[in-house]
Design a protein around this motif. Structure first.
Motif, PDB file in Angstrom:
ATOM      1  N   GLY A  57       0.828  15.291   4.347  1.00 17.70           N
ATOM      2  CA  GLY A  57       1.423  14.117   3.717  1.00 17.70           C
ATOM      3  C   GLY A  57       0.356  13.227   3.115  1.00 17.70           C
ATOM      4  O   GLY A  57      -0.774  13.165   3.608  1.00 17.70           O
ATOM      5  N   ILE A  59       0.060   9.192   1.975  1.00 20.19           N
ATOM      6  CA  ILE A  59       0.725   7.895   1.983  1.00 20.19           C
ATOM      7  C   ILE A  59      -0.232   6.823   1.469  1.00 20.19           C
ATOM      8  O   ILE A  59      -1.441   7.021   1.400  1.00 20.19           O
ATOM      9  N   SER A 204       5.502  10.434   0.247  1.00 21.04           N
ATOM     10  CA  SER A 204       6.753   9.712   0.498  1.00 21.04           C
ATOM     11  C   SER A 204       6.451   8.348   1.093  1.00 21.04           C
ATOM     12  O   SER A 204       5.438   8.156   1.778  1.00 21.04           O
ATOM     13  N   LEU A 207       8.302   6.895   6.177  1.00 18.93           N
ATOM     14  CA  LEU A 207       7.343   7.201   7.227  1.00 18.93           C
ATOM     15  C   LEU A 207       7.949   8.079   8.311  1.00 18.93           C
ATOM     16  O   LEU A 207       7.232   8.825   8.985  1.00 18.93           O
ATOM     17  N   ILE A 210       7.466  11.574   6.999  1.00 22.35           N
ATOM     18  CA  ILE A 210       6.045  11.900   7.084  1.00 22.35           C
ATOM     19  C   ILE A 210       5.677  12.285   8.513  1.00 22.35           C
ATOM     20  O   ILE A 210       4.999  13.291   8.758  1.00 22.35           O
ATOM     21  N   SER A 211       6.143  11.496   9.490  1.00 19.39           N
ATOM     22  CA  SER A 211       5.826  11.760  10.891  1.00 19.39           C
ATOM     23  C   SER A 211       6.473  13.054  11.386  1.00 19.39           C
ATOM     24  O   SER A 211       5.886  13.792  12.175  1.00 19.39           O
ATOM     25  N   CYS A 214       4.985  16.473   8.738  1.00 19.13           N
ATOM     26  CA  CYS A 214       3.595  16.732   8.352  1.00 19.13           C
ATOM     27  C   CYS A 214       2.723  17.117   9.547  1.00 19.13           C
ATOM     28  O   CYS A 214       2.836  16.552  10.633  1.00 19.13           O
ATOM     29  N   VAL A 217      -1.958  13.903   7.808  1.00 13.21           N
ATOM     30  CA  VAL A 217      -1.645  12.887   6.801  1.00 13.21           C
ATOM     31  C   VAL A 217      -2.939  12.321   6.237  1.00 13.21           C
ATOM     32  O   VAL A 217      -3.909  12.091   6.972  1.00 13.21           O
ATOM     33  N   PRO A 231      -0.320  12.476  12.135  1.00 11.00           N
ATOM     34  CA  PRO A 231       0.616  11.540  11.497  1.00 11.00           C
ATOM     35  C   PRO A 231       0.710  10.177  12.156  1.00 11.00           C
ATOM     36  O   PRO A 231       0.646   9.154  11.461  1.00 11.00           O
ATOM     37  N   VAL A 235      -0.136   6.804  10.134  1.00 12.82           N
ATOM     38  CA  VAL A 235       0.979   5.903   9.843  1.00 12.82           C
ATOM     39  C   VAL A 235       0.693   4.515  10.401  1.00 12.82           C
ATOM     40  O   VAL A 235       0.984   3.499   9.754  1.00 12.82           O
ATOM     41  N   ASP A 404       9.376   3.552  10.284  1.00 13.32           N
ATOM     42  CA  ASP A 404       9.148   4.970  10.541  1.00 13.32           C
ATOM     43  C   ASP A 404      10.393   5.621  11.143  1.00 13.32           C
ATOM     44  O   ASP A 404      10.361   6.704  11.686  1.00 13.32           O
TER      45      ASP A 404
END
Length: 427
Positions: A57, A59, A204, A207, A210-211, A214, A217, A231, A235, A404
């Protein structure tokens, strides 16, 4: 390269920014030797690798360079400096439908896009049923795409892009297209790609996704790679950037709104919409405002699940009885999501004389879903039976909700979920 599907080494992307068109023209024709532009680095010396079968990911806040690096990897943009290696057939979900001809039917566009991706007509024939089933737009596929709704358009574009069996999938916010049921289908396809061992590079603002999806990250900020790792760790760092705790202004130097309301403008800490709608009789005028997080700082970034405050200052130029103070939060399409005012809350505001000011504070818990919204403020009232707008600021600034964990719709009902074993049933 054997272990890597993507290698990004010291990539930079610089844009020349000119103060006016004539400077660009002079430089193009060689009419001046002096530099007529300012250098803006969308990316600066960014390096990372993506292993085969890995889901990575990317971010970062808006303007951090996320989309730029994806466009360089997919060949849409060329880097100013650095090296890039990509090993494998690549499919990119960046700008859905960018290669569509609006005069062609859906079927014709499927073959057009497939050909642009390097497939023969026979190979597209084999994938046609899967594309049509995934898009699920019925007989509209035989109509020109200019007659499609926006929802049908993105469904077909997504279906074409995701059903070509790529080895590397590049995704930029594309999983949020269509209605909620189509999004579920998109995420199922995403999970299917992961299980098949495809390499996925995923950008993306969600979150939670993503968490969940992925393996690793990468965090970008202002065109630079800040860090990369697991992640949860990355994050958390991203959240710190959003609330200006790290890599931004020093926390100790940030403006806060205390009970001493004098001096300075609160909204200096916010990005004001240059196209806001400002109107009213101006017998009362909103002269300052703030969005305040649970740490007492002025910021447009509010974490979901925390308390926050909307505060504004109104200066009165005439005597007004029972003014009504209000705020509204809207989505980016203009739908009013929530809001309230002192009349709804049964708050008596009394009589305010000319030359006086009132500071209005609305405190509440943030349970909106993680996304961007816009804020509107108002001071209105009644002159006898006539409704009067003294001052309104529509779409004055944004509110970015950081989350998230998102649920369906605009807000989280904060459900308490219980799953327990029931009695055995024998069919």
């Amino acid at each position: 390269m054997d272990n890597y599907a993507i290698e990004v080494k010291n990539i930079s992307k610089m844009y020349k920014l000119y103060d006016n068109k004539s400077d660009r023209f002079k430089e193009a024709l060689g009419l001046t030797k002096k530099k007529c532009y300012h250098e803006h680095f969308a990316l600066s010396d960014v390096s990372f690798n993506v292993k085969r079968g890995e889901t990575v990911g990317i971010i970062g806040i808006n303007g951090s360079g996320k989309s730029t690096i994806l466009k360089i990897i997919t060949g849409v943009l060329q880097p100013t400096d650095g090296e890039l290696k990509v090993d494998g057939r690549l499919s990119a979900l960046l700008e859905l439908g960018a290669g569509f001809n609006m005069e062609y039917t859906g079927i014709e566009n499927i073959y057009l896009n497939g050909t642009m991706m390097g497939f023969s007509r026979e190979e597209i024939d084999k994938r046609l049923d899967s594309i049509l089933q995934f898009a699920d737009i019925g007989e509209f596929v035989h109509q020109p795409v200019k007659t499609y709704s926006s929802g049908m358009f993105v469904r077909l574009a997504f279906a074409v892009a995701i059903n070509i069996d790529p080895e590397i999938l590049i995704v930029d916010e594309a999983l949020s297209v269509g209605d909620v049921f189509f999004q579920v289908k998109c995420y199922h396809k995403f999970e299917e790609f992961k299980k098949m061992g495809k390499t996925i590079l995923f950008v993306s603002h969600d979150l939670g996704s993503i968490s969940k999806y992925c393996d690793r990250v990468i965090l970008l900020n202002k065109g630079k790679k800040i860090s990369e790792g697991m992640p949860k760790k990355i994050v958390d760092e991203y959240k710190q950037i959003l609330v200006n705790e790290k890599h931004e202004l020093d926390v100790d130097n940030r403006q806060s709104v205390s009970e001493d309301e004098s001096g300075g403008n609160w909204n200096n800490e916010l990005t004001i919409n240059p196209n806001l709608l400002d109107y009213g009789e101006k017998k009362a005028e909103i002269v300052d405002f703030a969005i305040i997080d649970n740490r007492g700082r002025v910021t447009s970034n509010i974490e979901k699940g925390t308390d926050f405050e909307i505060k504004f200052k109104v200066r009165f130029h005439e005597k007004i009885e029972e003014p009504i103070f209000a705020f509204t939060i809207k989505d980016l399409q203009g739908t009013e999501v929530t809001g309230t005012n002192t009349m709804y809350e049964n708050i008596s505001t009394g009589t305010v004389n000319a030359g006086e000011e009132r500071i209005v504070s609305f405190r509440q818990h943030m349970n909106l879903q993680g996304r961007n919204y816009v804020l509107a403020l108002g001071c209105v009232g009644f002159n006898g039976s006539r409704f009067v707008v003294y001052h309104r600021l529509y779409d004055v600034c944004d509110i970015n909700v950081i989350s998230d964990k998102n649920t369906v719709g605009f807000y989280d009902m904060e459900s308490v979920v219980e799953v327990r074993k029931g009695e055995f049933y024998e069919a």
